[in-house]
Design a protein around this motif. Structure first.
Motif, PDB file in Angstrom:
ATOM      1  N   ALA A   1     -20.927  -2.528  15.981  1.00  0.00           N
ATOM      2  CA  ALA A   1     -20.614  -3.363  17.135  1.00  0.00           C
ATOM      3  C   ALA A   1     -21.880  -3.495  17.970  1.00  0.00           C
ATOM      4  O   ALA A   1     -22.917  -2.902  17.669  1.00  0.00           O
ATOM      5  CB  ALA A   1     -19.482  -2.750  17.960  1.00  0.00           C
ATOM      6  N   GLY A   2     -21.793  -4.288  19.034  1.00  0.00           N
ATOM      7  CA  GLY A   2     -22.919  -4.486  19.932  1.00  0.00           C
ATOM      8  C   GLY A   2     -22.475  -4.390  21.368  1.00  0.00           C
ATOM      9  O   GLY A   2     -21.296  -4.183  21.661  1.00  0.00           O
ATOM     10  N   PRO A   3     -23.395  -4.568  22.329  1.00  0.00           N
ATOM     11  CA  PRO A   3     -23.063  -4.353  23.742  1.00  0.00           C
ATOM     12  C   PRO A   3     -22.282  -5.483  24.407  1.00  0.00           C
ATOM     13  O   PRO A   3     -21.694  -5.266  25.467  1.00  0.00           O
ATOM     14  CB  PRO A   3     -24.433  -4.192  24.404  1.00  0.00           C
ATOM     15  CG  PRO A   3     -25.383  -4.933  23.516  1.00  0.00           C
ATOM     16  CD  PRO A   3     -24.849  -4.750  22.126  1.00  0.00           C
ATOM     17  N   ASP A   4     -22.274  -6.682  23.821  1.00  0.00           N
ATOM     18  CA  ASP A   4     -21.567  -7.803  24.443  1.00  0.00           C
ATOM     19  C   ASP A   4     -20.068  -7.635  24.201  1.00  0.00           C
ATOM     20  O   ASP A   4     -19.609  -7.701  23.062  1.00  0.00           O
ATOM     21  CB  ASP A   4     -22.056  -9.126  23.857  1.00  0.00           C
ATOM     22  CG  ASP A   4     -21.497 -10.338  24.594  1.00  0.00           C
ATOM     23  OD1 ASP A   4     -20.274 -10.409  24.796  1.00  0.00           O
ATOM     24  OD2 ASP A   4     -22.280 -11.236  24.944  1.00  0.00           O
ATOM     25  N   ASP A  11     -17.550  -9.533  24.686  1.00  0.00           N
ATOM     26  CA  ASP A  11     -16.822 -10.711  24.226  1.00  0.00           C
ATOM     27  C   ASP A  11     -17.186 -11.104  22.800  1.00  0.00           C
ATOM     28  O   ASP A  11     -16.321 -11.523  22.026  1.00  0.00           O
ATOM     29  CB  ASP A  11     -17.091 -11.897  25.162  1.00  0.00           C
ATOM     30  CG  ASP A  11     -16.584 -11.660  26.558  1.00  0.00           C
ATOM     31  OD1 ASP A  11     -15.501 -11.049  26.701  1.00  0.00           O
ATOM     32  OD2 ASP A  11     -17.268 -12.066  27.514  1.00  0.00           O
ATOM     33  N   ARG A  12     -18.454 -10.951  22.430  1.00  0.00           N
ATOM     34  CA  ARG A  12     -18.914 -11.466  21.144  1.00  0.00           C
ATOM     35  C   ARG A  12     -19.259 -10.383  20.119  1.00  0.00           C
ATOM     36  O   ARG A  12     -19.490 -10.692  18.953  1.00  0.00           O
ATOM     37  CB  ARG A  12     -20.172 -12.344  21.356  1.00  0.00           C
ATOM     38  CG  ARG A  12     -19.982 -13.557  22.264  1.00  0.00           C
ATOM     39  CD  ARG A  12     -19.118 -14.624  21.634  1.00  0.00           C
ATOM     40  NE  ARG A  12     -19.628 -15.021  20.337  1.00  0.00           N
ATOM     41  CZ  ARG A  12     -20.621 -15.905  20.145  1.00  0.00           C
ATOM     42  NH1 ARG A  12     -21.220 -16.462  21.190  1.00  0.00           N
ATOM     43  NH2 ARG A  12     -21.006 -16.227  18.926  1.00  0.00           N
ATOM     44  N   GLN A  13     -19.335  -9.122  20.563  1.00  0.00           N
ATOM     45  CA  GLN A  13     -19.859  -8.086  19.678  1.00  0.00           C
ATOM     46  C   GLN A  13     -18.952  -6.857  19.580  1.00  0.00           C
ATOM     47  O   GLN A  13     -19.418  -5.734  19.434  1.00  0.00           O
ATOM     48  CB  GLN A  13     -21.262  -7.666  20.140  1.00  0.00           C
ATOM     49  CG  GLN A  13     -22.303  -8.772  20.038  1.00  0.00           C
ATOM     50  CD  GLN A  13     -23.683  -8.284  20.403  1.00  0.00           C
ATOM     51  OE1 GLN A  13     -23.880  -7.639  21.427  1.00  0.00           O
ATOM     52  NE2 GLN A  13     -24.661  -8.585  19.563  1.00  0.00           N
ATOM     53  N   ARG A  14     -17.658  -7.087  19.586  1.00  0.00           N
ATOM     54  CA  ARG A  14     -16.730  -5.960  19.444  1.00  0.00           C
ATOM     55  C   ARG A  14     -16.702  -5.413  18.022  1.00  0.00           C
ATOM     56  O   ARG A  14     -16.237  -4.297  17.788  1.00  0.00           O
ATOM     57  CB  ARG A  14     -15.326  -6.372  19.871  1.00  0.00           C
ATOM     58  CG  ARG A  14     -15.205  -6.686  21.349  1.00  0.00           C
ATOM     59  CD  ARG A  14     -13.780  -7.005  21.735  1.00  0.00           C
ATOM     60  NE  ARG A  14     -13.666  -7.291  23.158  1.00  0.00           N
ATOM     61  CZ  ARG A  14     -12.525  -7.577  23.767  1.00  0.00           C
ATOM     62  NH1 ARG A  14     -11.395  -7.623  23.059  1.00  0.00           N
ATOM     63  NH2 ARG A  14     -12.512  -7.824  25.061  1.00  0.00           N
ATOM     64  N   GLY A  15     -17.148  -6.203  17.092  1.00  0.00           N
ATOM     65  CA  GLY A  15     -17.186  -5.793  15.694  1.00  0.00           C
ATOM     66  C   GLY A  15     -18.215  -6.608  14.957  1.00  0.00           C
ATOM     67  O   GLY A  15     -18.924  -7.437  15.546  1.00  0.00           O
ATOM     68  N   PRO A  16     -18.347  -6.401  13.643  1.00  0.00           N
ATOM     69  CA  PRO A  16     -19.346  -7.128  12.870  1.00  0.00           C
ATOM     70  C   PRO A  16     -18.983  -8.601  12.705  1.00  0.00           C
ATOM     71  O   PRO A  16     -17.809  -8.947  12.558  1.00  0.00           O
ATOM     72  CB  PRO A  16     -19.338  -6.403  11.517  1.00  0.00           C
ATOM     73  CG  PRO A  16     -17.973  -5.800  11.420  1.00  0.00           C
ATOM     74  CD  PRO A  16     -17.582  -5.441  12.816  1.00  0.00           C
ATOM     75  N   HIS A  17     -20.016  -9.461  12.741  1.00  0.00           N
ATOM     76  CA  HIS A  17     -19.826 -10.905  12.560  1.00  0.00           C
ATOM     77  C   HIS A  17     -21.003 -11.487  11.774  1.00  0.00           C
ATOM     78  O   HIS A  17     -21.896 -12.107  12.364  1.00  0.00           O
ATOM     79  CB  HIS A  17     -19.699 -11.610  13.907  1.00  0.00           C
ATOM     80  CG  HIS A  17     -18.465 -11.270  14.677  1.00  0.00           C
ATOM     81  ND1 HIS A  17     -17.197 -11.475  14.180  1.00  0.00           N
ATOM     82  CD2 HIS A  17     -18.305 -10.721  15.920  1.00  0.00           C
ATOM     83  CE1 HIS A  17     -16.301 -11.081  15.069  1.00  0.00           C
ATOM     84  NE2 HIS A  17     -16.951 -10.616  16.133  1.00  0.00           N
TER      85      HIS A  17
END
Length: 349
Positions: free
Chosen positions: A138-141, A143-149
């Motif tokens: 995941a990432g720090p955002d 809204d957009r980075q709760r999981g892999p994309h």
């Protein structure tokens, strides 16, 4: 006088937003102008396309960017693309990108955080996935980075490695593909600066460097690429917009000139194309200027096969705009446009 044809172009679009699906167009060999010859809505939301040769002729592939996720093969022998068989599920949600390697088709499935590997028959038709790579993290955002994309998947110039660019985890994964089994094996992962949201990557023509365009921050990350070891190493960043531009801006696509001297990046929100000049190290670039993209929300950029023209697929204004490129400065000059509702990508045959 009849225009000299330089080949054909194929344009993907979002049918859920009023697009016609896949539009075929003739390309004028002298001006680069596009003239529509037909369209097919047989695939739902064919947002990204790829083209390959098969025993029966050229085959066009399209993702179906839906919750179920699928790919389709189309015949391009006529004025309009024609669906061959039925779309094939990719066992992943929201495929946003696809790429070809010998004997296989790869998809980056943004919604499910996976990369699918689909075998291709001698006729070019895909079968169901033979392998699946699940991204983690995941990432720090929030809204957009709760999981892999993963937003893009592509082979390196040697064909030995497959790279997947993950917006959700701020990283690029490097895989080796077992061609016989059709299975991806994770080889390594390159971490990029947290919160940047890497979207797409392009290799320098020399094969020694790669450039990652970030969506959540309007920046470009310079990377060294070791094709022997399969290692991607970040070497620096640069902005793809001048200081003081109000946001939000969401960069979408990056392309590099055939001679390796210039880069172009599409900026959604600012509705511009950034022009960057690479230095001799290939690890630094100067932002030369930005020019209007010719419409709104440029989702994709593509060079024509000659490298003399740049095409922008402007999703929200519903057009593909083409530009003549100054070979010295790399600055594009608008030359024309074709109406294509909800345009999402452009490729050339």
């Amino acid at each position: 006088m009849r225009a000299k044809s330089a080949g054909r172009a194929f344009i993907g679009s979002f049918t859920s937003a009023g697009g016609r699906g896949i539009t075929a167009a003739a390309v004028d060999g002298e001006t680069g102008a596009l003239t529509e010859t037909g369209a097919s809505d047989a695939v739902v939301d064919p947002s990204y396309l790829a083209l390959a040769s098969a025993s029966g002729g050229a085959v066009l592939y399209a993702v179906s960017e839906t919750a179920e996720g699928a790919v389709a093969a189309l015949d391009i022998g006529g004025a309009s693309p024609r669906l061959i068989g039925s779309p094939v599920p990719v066992c992943g949600a929201g495929p946003t990108h696809l790429a070809l390697v010998p004997g296989h088709l790869l998809t980056a499935n943004y919604g499910s955080g996976t990369v699918s590997v689909l075998p291709l028959g001698a006729d070019g038709l895909p079968a169901g996935p033979s392998g699946l790579l699940q991204h983690e993290g995941a990432g720090p955002d929030p809204d957009r980075q709760r999981g892999p994309h993963p937003h893009q998947v592509l082979p390196d110039p040697t064909g030995r490695w497959v790279l997947s660019v993950d917006l959700g985890t701020d990283s690029v994964r490097i895989c080796a593909l077992d061609a016989e089994a059709g299975e991806p094996a994770l080889h390594g992962e390159t971490a990029l600066r947290p919160g940047t949201g890497p979207r797409h990557l392009v290799f320098h023509p020399a094969g020694s460097h790669a450039y990652v365009l970030n969506e959540l921050e309007p920046t470009l990350t310079f990377c060294r690429w070791d094709a022997v070891a399969g290692v991607l190493e970040p070497a620096g960043e640069t902005a793809v917009l001048p200081d003081g531009v109000p946001g939000p801006v969401y960069p979408s696509e990056v392309v590099v000139s055939h001679d390796g001297r210039h880069l172009w990046a599409a900026n959604r929100g600012h509705d511009s194309i950034a022009v960057l000049a690479l230095d001799e190290t290939r690890e630094k670039a100067e932002l030369v200027t930005t020019v209007p993209c010719g419409g709104q929300w440029p989702r994709d950029l593509a060079l024509d096969p000659t490298g003399r023209r740049l095409y922008a697929a402007n999703e929200r204004s519903g057009d593909v705009t083409w530009f003549d490129i100054d070979p010295r400065t790399g600055v594009p000059r608008r030359a024309g446009s074709l109406a294509v509702p909800a345009a999402s990508c452009v490729i050339f045959a």
